[in-house]
Design an enzyme around this catalytic site. Structure first.
Site, short mmCIF file in Angstrom:
data_model
loop_
_atom_site.label_atom_id
_atom_site.label_comp_id
_atom_site.label_asym_id
_atom_site.label_seq_id
_atom_site.Cartn_x
_atom_site.Cartn_y
_atom_site.Cartn_z
CB SER A 137 54.88 18.79 -20.06
OG SER A 137 55.87 19.56 -19.43
CG ASP A 143 53.02 22.41 -19.24
OD1 ASP A 143 54.26 22.39 -19.30
OD2 ASP A 143 52.37 21.70 -18.45
#
Length: 454
Positions: A97, A238
């Site tokens: 992330s 992401d």
């Protein structure tokens, strides 16, 4: 042994000392042993280490007897979508992330894209890693799966494309994965996109994409103003979180986006249940009630929100941290559906984004989340409760401490990972009161910390 890359909700660690291909392969084996999955989606983000990590993970899954369906470079939400849409037994996304570029990790789900966190199987996977694994009698098979077109069609199903106007939209992918999806959607929508940092690049030449950091917002703000765009959008790497700017280049707190999306979704569906987190609540509750819906409070965190959404069969769930969840998206979070809905709202209403938001900010001014480093957070929160609790209209411990009075309220909660408390304050239409109470609480937190309350 204990593996430091295992967190409460997912796996994240520095490459290669905390997470590496050997460990990734064992995680694949342990995942099958713990879940019994036989068909597993695997996807990966744009980090330089991600293809190697996904390959090692897939080796472990297949050695344990599971068939791997590789959807390739994608966002986390595409793993959620593919796992549910193609009725797989589970899915794993290789991503870290918004962590630094030398990190990687995994987000894991089981059938129907139900999250796997500490309470629902992640600890079990961790505890199996040191086992002596035996290869399955029949190894799993490897398949490439082209899921992107079905995913794009699903996204477009949330909006009436024919009602859209030719808006100008600034989009900032931060060199993460969102640019690929924007390029695909662009062919199907009447929007003019001003693209920033659109090319996926795991070197992160402009820094790790994390728009929640104020220093990362200026480039989007400037581009919105310079191009006179109707709104701005930015994503993390992401792209399971999205962040918004209005046509004036003003960053919009995620709290107000939750209320706007709840109102819009309930209008489309003619009522239903909305899940929200407890940090800031009054604006969301007000809009949901006016739209004929029911607002339900849940503990913060994607695993808790998703579980509560399933229990309540909720249409939509929102967190002020820019996570938005949708029943028809397997109760999972998407960073693409929210901006499509807002673009539809602007197109159909003829209103600017600022006009949609301003009224709500005036009605329920909020501090936004403020972090304070505290040596003994639990003791400090207890002291604050003792001070404010006696005169409060209500006290809640759904997540941390929520204390409400007639005209203002606050939520104070501990971080799961660091000695930090997070404060949110809001009022009913009185910005000066909200600011005064915020200053008062921050001062008291500092004084309690200095006094070393324990």
């Amino acid at each position: 042994m204990a593996y430091s890359c295992f967190k409460a909700y997912d796996i994240r660690g520095r490459i290669p000392d905390q997470l590496n291909p050997d460990l990734a392969e064992r995680i694949g084996r342990a995942y099958v042993a713990a879940t019994g999955a036989r068909k597993v989606i695997v996807g990966y983000d744009i980090r330089l280490s991600s293809p190697e990590m996904a390959e090692a993970l897939s080796r472990g899954l297949m050695a344990a007897g599971a068939d791997v369906y590789d959807i390739g470079l994608c966002g986390t939400e595409q793993v959620y979508f593919a796992t549910s849409h193609y009725k797989m037994d589970g899915g794993i996304m290789v991503t870290a992330s918004h962590n630094p570029k030398d990190y990687n990790g995994m987000k894991l789900v089981r059938e129907d894209s139900k999250p796997i966190s500490n309470d629902t199987g992640l600890r079990d996977i961790h505890d199996r890693l040191d086992n002596a694994f035996e290869d399955a009698g029949q190894p799993g098979t490897y398949h490439k799966l082209a899921a992107e077109d079905d995913y794009i069609e699903h996204l477009l199903g949330y909006i009436d494309v024919d009602s859209l106007k030719p808006l100008a939209i600034t989009v900032n992918a931060g060199n993460g994965g969102a640019g690929r999806v924007i390029d695909k959607l662009e062919k199907r929508l009447p929007f003019s996109f001003i693209k920033l940092q659109n090319e996926p690049d795991g070197n992160f030449p402009n820094g790790v994409p994390n728009p929640i950091l104020t220093e990362n917002r200026a480039v989007t703000e400037k581009a919105v103003k310079a191009n006179q765009a109707d709104m701005g959008i930015a994503w993390d790497g992401d792209y399971d979180r999205c962040f918004f700017w209005d046509e004036n280049g003003r960053f919009i707190e995620g709290y107000y986006i939750v209320g706007l999306l709840a109102d819009q979704f309930l209008g489309k569906q003619g009522g239903g249940t909305v899940i929200h987190d407890p940090r800031l609540v009054w604006n969301t509750q007000d809009l949901v009630e006016k739209a004929g819906g029911r607002a339900v409070e849940s503990k913060t965190g994607h695993a808790f929100i998703k579980e509560r959404m399933r229990a309540e069969d909720a249409l939509y769930g929102g967190e002020m941290s820019a996570h938005h969840y949708f029943r028809d998206f397997a109760y999972c979070d998407s960073g693409m559906i929210p901006w499509l809905l807002l673009a539809e709202r602007i197109s159909q209403s003829g209103q600017t984004l600022s006009s949609l938001i301003d009224e709500r900010i005036d009605a329920y001014p909020a501090s936004g989340e403020i972090n304070r480093t505290i040596d003994h957070p639990a003791a400090v929160i207890k002291a604050i409760e003792e001070k404010y609790g006696a005169d409060a209209e209500s006290i809640s411990h759904v997540d941390g401490l929520s204390v409400a009075f007639r005209d203002w309220r606050f939520n104070l909660r501990m971080s799961n990972t660091e000695p930090v408390v997070r404060l949110n304050v809001e009022s009913r239409g009185d910005k000066a009161l909200m600011e005064a109470k915020t200053d008062q609480l921050l001062r008291e937190l500092d004084e309690l910390n200095a006094a070393n309350v324990a």
